[in-house]
Motif scaffolding. Sequence first.
Motif, mmCIF file in Angstrom:
data_model
loop_
_atom_site.group_PDB
_atom_site.id
_atom_site.type_symbol
_atom_site.label_atom_id
_atom_site.label_comp_id
_atom_site.label_asym_id
_atom_site.label_seq_id
_atom_site.Cartn_x
_atom_site.Cartn_y
_atom_site.Cartn_z
ATOM 1 N N PHE A 120 14.374 -49.221 101.360
ATOM 2 C CA PHE A 120 14.024 -49.919 100.172
ATOM 3 C C PHE A 120 14.909 -51.135 99.751
ATOM 4 O O PHE A 120 14.441 -52.085 99.723
ATOM 5 N N ASP A 121 16.288 -50.904 100.189
ATOM 6 C CA ASP A 121 16.941 -51.711 99.868
ATOM 7 C C ASP A 121 16.894 -53.124 100.797
ATOM 8 O O ASP A 121 17.490 -54.055 100.485
ATOM 9 N N HIS A 122 16.201 -52.900 101.920
ATOM 10 C CA HIS A 122 16.080 -54.110 102.835
ATOM 11 C C HIS A 122 14.900 -54.664 102.739
ATOM 12 O O HIS A 122 14.496 -55.893 103.345
ATOM 13 N N VAL A 123 13.868 -54.042 102.148
ATOM 14 C CA VAL A 123 12.398 -54.470 101.915
ATOM 15 C C VAL A 123 11.914 -54.912 100.655
ATOM 16 O O VAL A 123 11.011 -55.380 100.543
ATOM 17 N N ASN A 124 12.827 -54.664 99.613
ATOM 18 C CA ASN A 124 12.144 -54.686 98.121
ATOM 19 C C ASN A 124 11.842 -56.163 97.870
ATOM 20 O O ASN A 124 10.766 -56.230 97.059
ATOM 21 N N LEU A 125 12.448 -57.253 98.608
ATOM 22 C CA LEU A 125 11.979 -58.551 98.118
ATOM 23 C C LEU A 125 10.737 -59.063 99.214
ATOM 24 O O LEU A 125 10.456 -60.431 98.967
ATOM 25 N N VAL A 126 10.286 -58.376 100.166
ATOM 26 C CA VAL A 126 9.347 -58.641 101.060
ATOM 27 C C VAL A 126 8.080 -59.162 100.307
ATOM 28 O O VAL A 126 7.734 -60.617 100.539
#
Length: 83
Positions: A50-56
């Motif tokens: 989640f910390d790598h995709v939350n702004l996708v």
Amino acid sequence: MPPSKQYLIVDDNTHFAAIVDPTWELETIEIFLKKLDVHLEMILLTHSHFDHVNLVQPLVKKYKSQVLKNRTFCNISDAKKSE
């Protein structure tokens, strides 16, 4: 949240950019894109925590960027189902 590493890759000739693992600071990303006068063409994900995709989703919605994960294109809905 603790800071996560994210990277912005810019092609000076085309003014296209790619971001690696967009994390928690959407406003900061947008400031850098505007300051550098580049368009976010691609979002590269090293993994789906989640910390790598939350702004996708907000980035794709605003910039219509392509999303790549592990050498293959992934559907934005896949990013929501992060591990």
